[in-house]
Structure formats: structure tokens, C-alpha cells
Motif scaffolding. Structure first.
Motif, PDB file in Angstrom:
ATOM      1  N   ARG A 159      -6.420   7.420   3.435  1.00 42.92           N
ATOM      2  CA  ARG A 159      -6.593   8.788   2.708  1.00 42.92           C
ATOM      3  C   ARG A 159      -6.839   8.259   1.256  1.00 42.92           C
ATOM      4  NH1 ARG A 159      -1.275  12.267   4.137  1.00 42.92           N
ATOM      5  NH2 ARG A 159      -2.431  13.513   2.797  1.00 42.92           N
TER       6      ARG A 159
ATOM      7  N   SER B  40       1.786   7.460  -2.322  1.00 46.04           N
ATOM      8  CA  SER B  40       0.633   7.317  -2.614  1.00 46.04           C
ATOM      9  C   SER B  40       0.727   5.993  -3.631  1.00 46.04           C
ATOM     10  CB  SER B  40      -0.216   8.352  -3.232  1.00 46.04           C
ATOM     11  OG  SER B  40      -1.604   8.193  -3.792  1.00 46.04           O
TER      12      SER B  40
ATOM     13  N   GLU C 272       3.415   9.955  -5.879  1.00 45.02           N
ATOM     14  CA  GLU C 272       3.018   8.721  -6.449  1.00 45.02           C
ATOM     15  C   GLU C 272       3.944   7.952  -6.879  1.00 45.02           C
ATOM     16  OE1 GLU C 272       0.727   9.720 -10.382  1.00 45.02           O
ATOM     17  OE2 GLU C 272      -0.564  10.214  -8.188  1.00 45.02           O
TER      18      GLU C 272
ATOM     19  N   ARG D  15      -7.847   9.358  -2.840  1.00 46.77           N
ATOM     20  CA  ARG D  15      -7.983  10.392  -3.667  1.00 46.77           C
ATOM     21  C   ARG D  15      -8.537   9.764  -4.885  1.00 46.77           C
ATOM     22  NH1 ARG D  15      -2.522  11.867  -2.397  1.00 46.77           N
ATOM     23  NH2 ARG D  15      -2.615  13.123  -0.240  1.00 46.77           N
TER      24      ARG D  15
ATOM     25  N   SER E 184      -1.859   3.874  -6.566  1.00 48.31           N
ATOM     26  CA  SER E 184      -3.002   4.202  -7.574  1.00 48.31           C
ATOM     27  C   SER E 184      -3.685   2.723  -7.771  1.00 48.31           C
ATOM     28  CB  SER E 184      -2.243   4.363  -8.867  1.00 48.31           C
ATOM     29  OG  SER E 184      -2.025   5.867  -9.005  1.00 48.31           O
TER      30      SER E 184
ATOM     31  N   TYR F 260       5.503   5.031  -6.863  1.00 48.23           N
ATOM     32  CA  TYR F 260       5.332   3.602  -6.418  1.00 48.23           C
ATOM     33  C   TYR F 260       5.412   2.516  -7.495  1.00 48.23           C
ATOM     34  CZ  TYR F 260       1.094   3.549  -9.279  1.00 48.23           C
ATOM     35  OH  TYR F 260       0.000   3.761 -10.175  1.00 48.23           O
TER      36      TYR F 260
ATOM     37  N   ILE G  79      -2.145   5.899   1.876  1.00 48.31           N
ATOM     38  CA  ILE G  79      -2.729   6.970   0.604  1.00 48.31           C
ATOM     39  C   ILE G  79      -2.824   6.227  -0.641  1.00 48.31           C
ATOM     40  CG2 ILE G  79      -2.457   9.026  -0.741  1.00 48.31           C
ATOM     41  CD1 ILE G  79      -0.420  10.206   1.360  1.00 48.31           C
ATOM     42  N   PHE G  80      -4.078   6.123  -0.991  1.00 48.49           N
ATOM     43  CA  PHE G  80      -4.591   5.425  -2.129  1.00 48.49           C
ATOM     44  C   PHE G  80      -5.341   6.342  -3.046  1.00 48.49           C
ATOM     45  CE2 PHE G  80      -3.661   2.376   1.198  1.00 48.49           C
ATOM     46  CZ  PHE G  80      -2.807   1.402   0.461  1.00 48.49           C
ATOM     47  N   LYS G  81      -5.040   6.274  -4.374  1.00 45.25           N
ATOM     48  CA  LYS G  81      -5.740   7.039  -5.271  1.00 45.25           C
ATOM     49  C   LYS G  81      -6.413   6.032  -6.383  1.00 45.25           C
ATOM     50  CE  LYS G  81      -3.573   9.472  -8.817  1.00 45.25           C
ATOM     51  NZ  LYS G  81      -2.538  10.539  -9.246  1.00 45.25           N
TER      52      LYS G  81
ATOM     53  N   TYR H 119       1.211  18.482  -6.096  1.00 43.10           N
ATOM     54  CA  TYR H 119       1.502  17.292  -5.794  1.00 43.10           C
ATOM     55  C   TYR H 119       2.587  16.502  -6.554  1.00 43.10           C
ATOM     56  CZ  TYR H 119      -0.324  12.286  -5.696  1.00 43.10           C
ATOM     57  OH  TYR H 119      -0.652  11.021  -5.892  1.00 43.10           O
TER      58      TYR H 119
END
Length: 377
Positions: A190, A136, A323, A192, A138, A325, A161-163, A294
Motif C-alpha cells: 500500500r 505506515s 505512522e 502513499r 515513511s 514508526y 503500508i509505505f509512504k 489519518y
């Protein structure tokens, strides 16, 4: 005396700039400031761990560097690194708090233990359930047009996946970003949401319900860490799952949070909980209570990311990904001798003994701002 006795402990403070400012409900961040714990043995092995504090969240670089150099060093040098639990128990007795420093020490001990035994840290934690973990990213740049360019580039790299970091601007800004992301990338993305404690408890339910139309997979820590009763009420009132991060630091808070049903997900972070094995205990409490977990992170180099990857590999029922990243997509540079293993939108967990990575000496020297060491034994 063991051939592998620890003969040196060095504490490195590093500062690495970021590619862009990231804004959160609890403040802005423009780089990675971390503490690296280096342990060397008489047999010539070196183990590494990282403390990656954030002053508004867990602690300070200065405090954690001093914790390692002044308070923990006397209880580490001269010990066999395979005595992980006795050493960490002693660390808990002589120093209150400072979970990041303890996490760095434990990671370095496990790194050495893995090198001695020929096992990766994931195996030392009980064995891996997976060799890759969905990644994911951010979305936290106040300049959302720039963020959209970054999201598009990561999309091409396979990230799905991105928050969104929310609560640092107004509610309309948060809704606009969700609308644009869903419109551009459709149902495949996806999404968040993470408020980083940025909402007022009295208004949180209304604002979260506004977000539900964009089908987020969870909303993280909408209210202040100590507002656990409010967090439980929000969890009961909204349809989207709520994740507790700042409200669950340690095993005791996980136990109390599970009993009070304050959230449907717990964010696991090695730095805030004091180490990988404490995170495994929190995960076990969550699993027994029917709460998902998570793989969260702090502002970290790939040293801490790699420890997190081993942890996530060893968690039995991880479904929400991680996450990790920062070193690949956020930091302007990294200090490891090899790139953190991200490809196709996944983190790939190494099977080399121990941590599976170490700082590159030249990069470490370039980004190091202080070094604390004493004579070897």
C-alpha cells in the motif's frame, strides 16, 4: 486540597540520533529532538507528555521548553490534574501558539487522570474502537538502495503500508522509487506519497497525475500550507485523494478547510493541534464533512507515539492507519522503559491506566541535554 495535587513539573530536553537521514520537501532530519513534560503529584504518581516540534513545521524545542517551564508552570503546579479542561483553557489564555507544549501538558494531565481513575487514555477520550492500528513507514532516505533494504526488512516484520517522502529530489527520482516498489512488492504493498509542501502550485497537477499510474492511496500536502485555494483546485483536478497536513493545524482551519473542500483527508497530529482532545474535535469536523482522517506523527519518541495510539484507538472511523514508526524503526534508541508495542505491521494499544508507558530513568539521563525544574510545593 486533593491528595493528587500536582507538586512538581520538570521539563526534559532530549536528543536521540536517527539510524539514517530522512529527507522531506521541507528539509532533512537526522534525529529526534523533543521536550518531555513530567508532572508529579502529592500521592506519588507521575504523568508524562511530549512536545516534538520541527522548526520548519510547528516550532522549536527551545521555545516549547520555555513555554512549559516559564509560562505554563505557574498555572499547573498546585492544581488537581483531573481538571484537564480548566487547566488547558487557562494555558490557552496565558500563552498564544506553542501547540506542542500544550499537547505535552495535556498528555501528562490525561496520564495522571487515567492512573487515578484506572482508565487508559483511550477510555478517557470516549472509549476505544480498536485495539490495533495498521502501521505506515515513511520511505525518505536519499539513498534509495538503503531504503529498499529497510522496506524489505519491515516487509518481513509484517508492515504493508509505505509512504514515500517526495519533492526533495527531482520528479524522475520519485517515479523511479514508485516503479521499483510496485515492481518488487506487487499489489500487496500500500503506497502513499507525501510532498511536505514540496511542489510548486502551478505544476502540481501535472506531476501528481504522473504518479497515479502507481495507484497511491493518497498524496499528502503537495503545496505550501498557506496555498489552500490551490490545494482545493488540486483536490478537484486529480483522481488520487489529497491529504491536508500543514494546511490544517487547528479546529478553525479544519472547519474552513472542510467548507472549502481543500482535501479529502486530514492528517491528525497531536503536536500541531495542541492536544488529543483538539484532534478529536478536528476528527468530528472531518467526519461531518465526509473527510477521512489519518494518524500522522512528528519526529517523536514512544511517549508521543503512545498518546497518538490512544487517539487513533478512540477515532470512530479510522481506515488509513497511522505512522507511529519512529521509536521502532527510525531512532537509534528509545527512552521508554518498554518497547513501543509494534508487531505484525500493527501498533497495539495498551489497556493499562493512563498513557501506558514512561521513560526509563537511565535512558532519559543518557539522552537528556537539559533539565528545567523548580522547588516542589
Amino acid at each position: 486540597m486533593s491528595d493528587h495535587v500536582i507538586t512538581r513539573m520538570r521539563v526534559h530536553i532530549v536528543s536521540i540520533p536517527a539510524k539514517a537521514v530522512h529527507s522531506h520537501g521541507s528539509g532533512d532530519v537526522s534525529g529526534i529532538n523533543a521536550v518531555l513534560c513530567e508532572l508529579g503529584t502529592a500521592s506519588g504518581l507521575t504523568g508524562w507528555g511530549e512536545a516534538s516540534p520541527w522548526p520548519v513545521f510547528t516550532g522549536t524545542v527551545e521555545g516549547n521548553a520555555a513555554a512549559l517551564h516559564v509560562h505554563l508552570r505557574p498555572h499547573v503546579v498546585g492544581q488537581d490534574p483531573r481538571l484537564v479542561e480548566p487547566i488547558m483553557a487557562q494555558a490557552g489564555r496565558v500563552l498564544v501558539g506553542h501547540p506542542e507544549a500544550k499537547a505535552a501538558l495535556e498528555t501528562a494531565l490525561l496520564d495522571l487522570t487515567g492512573q487515578i481513575s484506572g482508565l487508559a487514555i483511550a477510555e478517557l477520550l470516549g472509549g476505544r474502537h480498536r485495539s490495533q492500528i495498521p502501521l505506515s513507514f515513511s520511505v525518505a532516505n536519499p539513498d534509495f538502495d538503503a531504503d529498499m533494504e529497510d522496506v524489505a526488512a519491515l516487509w518481513d516484520d509484517g508492515v504493508r503500508i509505505f509512504k514515500l517522502k517526495t519533492g526533495f529530489a527531482d520528479h524522475a527520482f520519485d517515479l523511479m522509487r514508485l516503479e521499483r516498489l510496485r515492481a518488487r512488492f506487487g499489489d500487496e504493498i500500500r503506497l502513499r506519497i507525501d510532498y511536505n509542501q514540496g511542489l510548486s502550485a502551478h505544476d502540481a497537477i501535472r506531476q501528481i497525475r504522473d504518479l497515479e499510474a502507481f495507484r497511491p492511496e493518497f498524496v499528502e500536502q503537495p503545496v505550501k500550507m498557506h496555498e489552500r485555494a490551490a490545494l482545493a483546485e488540486i483536490t478537484r483536478a486529480v483522481a488520487v485523494p489529497i491529504m491536508a497536513d500543514e494546511s490544517v493545524f487547528n479546529v478553525r482551519e479544519a472547519q474552513e478547510g472542510a467548507a472549502a473542500r481543500i482535501a479529502r483527508i486530514f492528517s491528525l497530529k497531536i503536536a500541531k493541534s495542541g492536544g488529543l482532545r483538539r484532534c478529536m474535535e478536528i476528527a468530528a469536523i472531518a467526519r461531518a464533512a465526509g473527510i477521512e482522517v489519518y494518524g500522522g506523527c512528528m519526529f517523536e519518541t514512544s511517549i508521543a507515539h503512545m498518546a497518538g495510539a490512544h487517539l487513533m484507538a478512540a477515532i470512530p472511523d479510522l481506515t488509513l492507519g497511522c505512522e507511529f514508526y519512529m521509536s521502532s524503526y527510525y531512532a537509534a534508541a528509545d527512552i521508554a522503559h518498554t518497547a513501543f508495542p509494534v508487531s505484525g505491521g500493527h501498533v497495539h494499544v495498551p489497556d493499562a491506566p493512563g498513557l501506558g508507558t514512561a521513560p526509563d530513568p537511565d535512558a532519559l539521563a543518557r539522552y537528556r541535554t537539559a533539565l528545567m525544574s523548580e522547588g516542589e510545593v
